[in-house]
Design a protein around this motif. Structure first.
Motif, PDB file in Angstrom:
ATOM      1  N   GLY A   5       0.807  -1.207   0.000  1.00  0.00           N
ATOM      2  CA  GLY A   5       0.000   0.000   0.000  1.00  0.00           C
ATOM      3  C   GLY A   5       0.842   1.258   0.000  1.00  0.00           C
ATOM      4  O   GLY A   5       2.052   1.229   0.218  1.00  0.00           O
ATOM      5  N   PRO A   6       0.200   2.394  -0.246  1.00  0.00           N
ATOM      6  CA  PRO A   6       0.938   3.661  -0.278  1.00  0.00           C
ATOM      7  C   PRO A   6       1.557   3.964   1.084  1.00  0.00           C
ATOM      8  O   PRO A   6       0.972   3.675   2.118  1.00  0.00           O
ATOM      9  N   GLY A   7       2.738   4.507   1.059  1.00  0.00           N
ATOM     10  CA  GLY A   7       3.428   4.827   2.307  1.00  0.00           C
ATOM     11  C   GLY A   7       4.272   3.695   2.851  1.00  0.00           C
ATOM     12  O   GLY A   7       5.012   3.878   3.815  1.00  0.00           O
ATOM     13  N   SER A   8       4.155   2.536   2.246  1.00  0.00           N
ATOM     14  CA  SER A   8       4.957   1.389   2.690  1.00  0.00           C
ATOM     15  C   SER A   8       6.399   1.536   2.240  1.00  0.00           C
ATOM     16  O   SER A   8       6.694   2.201   1.248  1.00  0.00           O
ATOM     17  N   VAL A   9       7.266   0.888   2.976  1.00  0.00           N
ATOM     18  CA  VAL A   9       8.676   0.821   2.613  1.00  0.00           C
ATOM     19  C   VAL A   9       9.085  -0.649   2.629  1.00  0.00           C
ATOM     20  O   VAL A   9       8.763  -1.379   3.562  1.00  0.00           O
ATOM     21  N   ILE A  10       9.778  -1.049   1.585  1.00  0.00           N
ATOM     22  CA  ILE A  10      10.291  -2.410   1.475  1.00  0.00           C
ATOM     23  C   ILE A  10      11.806  -2.324   1.446  1.00  0.00           C
ATOM     24  O   ILE A  10      12.378  -1.550   0.674  1.00  0.00           O
ATOM     25  N   GLY A  11      12.446  -3.101   2.298  1.00  0.00           N
ATOM     26  CA  GLY A  11      13.896  -3.149   2.326  1.00  0.00           C
ATOM     27  C   GLY A  11      14.398  -4.439   1.723  1.00  0.00           C
ATOM     28  O   GLY A  11      13.973  -5.524   2.140  1.00  0.00           O
ATOM     29  N   LEU A  12      15.232  -4.346   0.722  1.00  0.00           N
ATOM     30  CA  LEU A  12      15.932  -5.522   0.202  1.00  0.00           C
ATOM     31  C   LEU A  12      17.260  -5.575   0.932  1.00  0.00           C
ATOM     32  O   LEU A  12      18.116  -4.699   0.759  1.00  0.00           O
ATOM     33  N   TYR A  13      17.400  -6.611   1.762  1.00  0.00           N
ATOM     34  CA  TYR A  13      18.578  -6.724   2.617  1.00  0.00           C
ATOM     35  C   TYR A  13      19.505  -7.801   2.075  1.00  0.00           C
ATOM     36  O   TYR A  13      19.224  -8.980   2.177  1.00  0.00           O
ATOM     37  N   PHE A  14      20.608  -7.370   1.496  1.00  0.00           N
ATOM     38  CA  PHE A  14      21.630  -8.262   0.953  1.00  0.00           C
ATOM     39  C   PHE A  14      22.574  -8.600   2.100  1.00  0.00           C
ATOM     40  O   PHE A  14      23.222  -7.711   2.663  1.00  0.00           O
ATOM     41  N   PHE A  43       6.319  -1.459   7.101  1.00  0.00           N
ATOM     42  CA  PHE A  43       7.714  -1.733   6.734  1.00  0.00           C
ATOM     43  C   PHE A  43       7.893  -3.238   6.618  1.00  0.00           C
ATOM     44  O   PHE A  43       7.468  -3.984   7.493  1.00  0.00           O
ATOM     45  N   GLU A  44       8.503  -3.655   5.529  1.00  0.00           N
ATOM     46  CA  GLU A  44       8.816  -5.069   5.353  1.00  0.00           C
ATOM     47  C   GLU A  44      10.228  -5.183   4.811  1.00  0.00           C
ATOM     48  O   GLU A  44      10.714  -4.289   4.120  1.00  0.00           O
ATOM     49  N   VAL A  45      10.874  -6.281   5.161  1.00  0.00           N
ATOM     50  CA  VAL A  45      12.238  -6.553   4.712  1.00  0.00           C
ATOM     51  C   VAL A  45      12.242  -7.915   4.031  1.00  0.00           C
ATOM     52  O   VAL A  45      11.546  -8.837   4.462  1.00  0.00           O
ATOM     53  N   VAL A  46      13.028  -8.019   2.975  1.00  0.00           N
ATOM     54  CA  VAL A  46      13.239  -9.286   2.291  1.00  0.00           C
ATOM     55  C   VAL A  46      14.742  -9.521   2.234  1.00  0.00           C
ATOM     56  O   VAL A  46      15.489  -8.693   1.705  1.00  0.00           O
ATOM     57  N   TRP A  66      12.015 -11.495   9.280  1.00  0.00           N
ATOM     58  CA  TRP A  66      11.399 -11.058   8.030  1.00  0.00           C
ATOM     59  C   TRP A  66      11.499 -12.135   6.962  1.00  0.00           C
ATOM     60  O   TRP A  66      12.009 -13.226   7.200  1.00  0.00           O
ATOM     61  N   LEU A  67      11.035 -11.808   5.793  1.00  0.00           N
ATOM     62  CA  LEU A  67      11.002 -12.730   4.661  1.00  0.00           C
ATOM     63  C   LEU A  67      12.399 -12.939   4.086  1.00  0.00           C
ATOM     64  O   LEU A  67      13.291 -12.113   4.291  1.00  0.00           O
ATOM     65  N   ALA A  68      12.545 -14.024   3.334  1.00  0.00           N
ATOM     66  CA  ALA A  68      13.810 -14.290   2.639  1.00  0.00           C
ATOM     67  C   ALA A  68      13.502 -14.952   1.305  1.00  0.00           C
ATOM     68  O   ALA A  68      12.589 -15.784   1.204  1.00  0.00           O
ATOM     69  N   ILE A  69      14.262 -14.577   0.300  1.00  0.00           N
ATOM     70  CA  ILE A  69      14.164 -15.264  -0.985  1.00  0.00           C
ATOM     71  C   ILE A  69      14.772 -16.652  -0.794  1.00  0.00           C
ATOM     72  O   ILE A  69      15.893 -16.761  -0.294  1.00  0.00           O
ATOM     73  N   PRO A  70      14.052 -17.715  -1.146  1.00  0.00           N
ATOM     74  CA  PRO A  70      14.575 -19.071  -0.937  1.00  0.00           C
ATOM     75  C   PRO A  70      15.935 -19.280  -1.596  1.00  0.00           C
ATOM     76  O   PRO A  70      16.217 -18.716  -2.664  1.00  0.00           O
ATOM     77  N   PHE A  71      16.761 -20.105  -0.962  1.00  0.00           N
ATOM     78  CA  PHE A  71      18.103 -20.367  -1.467  1.00  0.00           C
ATOM     79  C   PHE A  71      18.063 -20.888  -2.907  1.00  0.00           C
ATOM     80  O   PHE A  71      18.927 -20.551  -3.716  1.00  0.00           O
TER      81      PHE A  71
END
Length: 124
Positions: A5-14, A43-46, A66-71
């Motif tokens: 939704g509007p105002g959300s922030v998504i963090g891609l955490y390497f 706020f969500e992090v992947v 938080w979430l993670a992209i599967p190996f």
């Protein structure tokens, strides 16, 4: 990304389990993430893992809230690395729901604290 939704922030955490800097920053990010979630902020992090094998990956993601992209999705992780020109870990890219980049210096944004959410470019 748009589901937030509007105002959300998504963090891609390497990140990677083998990196001492990642272990340290993960603690800071976890505190910020939990504070934002507790206050109902969008706020969500992947996690985009740089772990070298499935065992390390599983150990790594067992300790994050938080979430993670599967190996097994290594090609997606590599594409994201390339798309955002990530050269080293830890790295945190902050995005708007439509994919617009807020900052590629998410570590710096987190260091300001959750009080500055959503870390608009002018605030950094």
């Amino acid at each position: 990304l748009a589901a937030g939704g509007p105002g959300s922030v998504i963090g891609l955490y390497f990140s990677a389990l083998w990196s001492g800097l990642c272990c340290s920053f993960t603690q800071d990010l976890t505190r910020c993430y939990r504070a934002l979630k507790a206050s109902g902020r969008p706020f969500e992090v992947v996690c985009v893992s740089w772990d070298r094998d499935e065992e390390a990956f599983q150990e790594h993601v067992a300790g994050i809230p938080w979430l993670a992209i599967p190996f097994l999705e290594r090609s997606l992780a590599k594409d994201l690395n390339a798309d955002f020109a990530v050269k080293d870990v830890p790295s945190l890219i902050l995005l708007r729901p439509g994919g617009a980049v807020i900052t590629t210096e998410g570590r710096k944004a987190i260091s300001f604290g959750h009080e500055f959410f959503p870390w608009a470019r002018e605030d950094l």
